[in-house]
Design an enzyme around this catalytic site. Structure first.
Site, PDB file in Angstrom:
ATOM      1  N   ASP A  47       0.851  -1.182   0.000  1.00 44.27           N
ATOM      2  CA  ASP A  47       0.000   0.000   0.000  1.00 44.27           C
ATOM      3  C   ASP A  47       0.892   1.239   0.000  1.00 44.27           C
ATOM      4  OD1 ASP A  47      -1.836   2.021   0.407  1.00 44.27           O
ATOM      5  OD2 ASP A  47      -2.975   0.927   1.922  1.00 44.27           O
ATOM      6  N   HIS A  48       0.902   1.954  -1.121  1.00 43.88           N
ATOM      7  CA  HIS A  48       1.812   3.090  -1.273  1.00 43.88           C
ATOM      8  C   HIS A  48       1.419   4.270  -0.385  1.00 43.88           C
ATOM      9  CE1 HIS A  48       5.018   5.298  -2.975  1.00 43.88           C
ATOM     10  NE2 HIS A  48       5.018   4.742  -4.172  1.00 43.88           N
ATOM     11  N   ARG A  49       0.253   4.217   0.227  1.00 40.90           N
ATOM     12  CA  ARG A  49      -0.103   5.258   1.190  1.00 40.90           C
ATOM     13  C   ARG A  49       0.750   5.160   2.443  1.00 40.90           C
ATOM     14  NH1 ARG A  49      -6.224   4.089   2.374  1.00 40.90           N
ATOM     15  NH2 ARG A  49      -5.237   2.036   2.617  1.00 40.90           N
TER      16      ARG A  49
END
Length: 212
Positions: A182-184
């Site tokens: 998850d690049h968040r």
């Protein structure tokens, strides 16, 4: 079950920012360790994965309501295909188990879900997931994050590759890995370093056999 799977996958793609990085790892030590210990490649991989999670705790985590929550125990879900769909029973506290202990618990959980004789507690509490399509001769895929976790490791089939060794060409077995994250929560460089540590563990897997 199909409806539940569909809802969770939709939730994952709606909420998480999926990015996948891939790496091919030398698997000679992994295969040898599994043979020497009398366990599966997955069991040795889980042991190496635990070391990688310990070195990169941001991946042993969940992300809910804007909170990135890290966990001390490595509770790894191992995806298992059953007649009605896909479930991921959780091998709890992988880091606290020996290689033999990991193998025994994974085998127990796999047999339980395949026979339908499992409890919902066997599917809860995961902090990371592994999906292995190697036995189905898959060379690469993009695994979908199991929410609220932030990462999942895709494992592919062992392949034989030609490598130049000084003046000769030798053949070595390799293992392609795909890490979706998850690049968040974490960045591509973080994922690359995670795979680097995992590769180190896999390539020195003989050490896990000595631990028992």
């Amino acid at each position: 079950m199909r409806k539940t799977i569909a809802n969770r996958l939709q939730e994952s793609y709606r909420e998480a920012v999926h990015v996948t990085v891939s790496r091919e790892v030398d698997a000679e030590a992994l295969v040898a360790a599994a043979d020497d210990a009398g366990v599966s490649l997955t069991d040795v991989l889980l042991r190496a994965l635990s070391d990688a999670l310990a070195a990169h705790p941001a991946f042993n985590a969940t992300f809910e309501d804007g909170t990135h929550r890290l966990y001390e125990e490595h509770n790894v879900g191992v995806a298992v295909a059953i007649e009605d769909g896909l479930v991921a029973p959780v091998v709890a506290d992988v880091g606290g188990r020996s290689l033999d202990g990991i193998a025994a618990e994974r085998e127990r959980l796999t047999e339980a879900v395949q026979s339908g004789d499992y409890a919902m507690a066997d599917l809860r509490g995961g902090t990371f997931t592994v999906s292995n399509l190697g036995p189905l001769d898959v060379d690469g895929f993009t695994p979908i994050i199991n929410p609220p976790q932030i990462a999942i490791l895709g494992v592919n089939r062992v392949q034989e590759r030609a490598r130049r060794d000084e003046d000769d060409v030798i053949f070595r077995r390799t293992l392609p890995l795909d890490l979706s994250f998850d690049h968040r929560v974490v960045d591509g460089a973080d994922a690359a370093r995670f795979l680097g540590t995992l590769a180190e563990g896999i390539e020195s897997a003989g050490e896990y056999v000595d631990e028992g």
